[in-house]
Design an enzyme around this catalytic site. Sequence first.
Site, PDB file in Angstrom:
ATOM      1  N   SER A   1       0.863  -1.181   0.000  1.00  0.00           N
ATOM      2  CA  SER A   1       0.000   0.000   0.000  1.00  0.00           C
ATOM      3  C   SER A   1       0.894   1.222   0.000  1.00  0.00           C
ATOM      4  CB  SER A   1      -0.887   0.002   1.257  1.00  0.00           C
ATOM      5  OG  SER A   1      -1.510   1.250   1.453  1.00  0.00           O
TER       6      SER A   1
ATOM      7  N   TYR B   1      -1.997   0.335  10.735  1.00  0.00           N
ATOM      8  CA  TYR B   1      -1.971  -0.173   9.360  1.00  0.00           C
ATOM      9  C   TYR B   1      -0.682   0.238   8.662  1.00  0.00           C
ATOM     10  CZ  TYR B   1      -3.603  -0.928   4.539  1.00  0.00           C
ATOM     11  OH  TYR B   1      -3.730  -1.338   3.233  1.00  0.00           O
TER      12      TYR B   1
END
Length: 258
Positions: free
Chosen positions: A143, A156
């Site tokens: 990501s 995250y």
Amino acid sequence: MTATASAVLSRTAVVTGASSGIGAATARGLAAAGYRVVLTARRADRIEALAAELNEAGHRAEAYPLDVTDRAAVDAFARALPAVDVLVNNAGGALGADPVASGDPEEWRQMYETNVLGTLNLTQALLPALTDSGDGTVVVLSSTAGHATYEGGAGYVAAKHAQHVLAETLRLEIVGSPVRVIEVAPGLVKTDEFALTRFHGDAEKAAGVYAGVAEPLTAEDVAETITWAVTRPSHVNIDLLVVRPRAQASNSKLHRER
């Protein structure tokens, strides 16, 4: 049929987290490119339905229910595979959007186990077969959170940074072997479940992530990127490919229409 097409038709791609979103779209993309796809996820009904869809369309697919954080189950899965040429480490996700001061340690642990240890488990278990294939590929779906931080995303972000480092280090360690390591790092992607899962089923909060963004990425956009990277000539390695919607300049700079 060309020799190249025939070669692809004999190759197997494993896709983790294939029950929805980017994983399901990637399975469709690789199947359409000629790969036999092995779909893994915890939700057996979802991957079985997808396998049936792909087989009915004339592709080759099979479902294998699997929790990537269960190492014994992952090892059993690896033993059951006669051969593998491509591994797409897609299983992962985000939980919560709390600041560091009040973040839930249990959510941090779950994100680390799924995103990082899940990738480690599958990669370790399948690396021997990928090497034996003579032309293997490991894809790590990270990501943009693995390359820059943002407020409220530390858990995250930490997991995705670790996943990025795993891919980068693996590439250094196995250089010279017949295995490529590809990292694809998407920005804002609108799928049915990612934000909803992050906000524990709160549909209003989930919708707010994409509010005013004319065209966030779709699962298909990312799947096409992964399929393109995987299908490059074997001497070509796409080390890192960052893909964002045009409306997103960074993790913290996003154009929203009013």
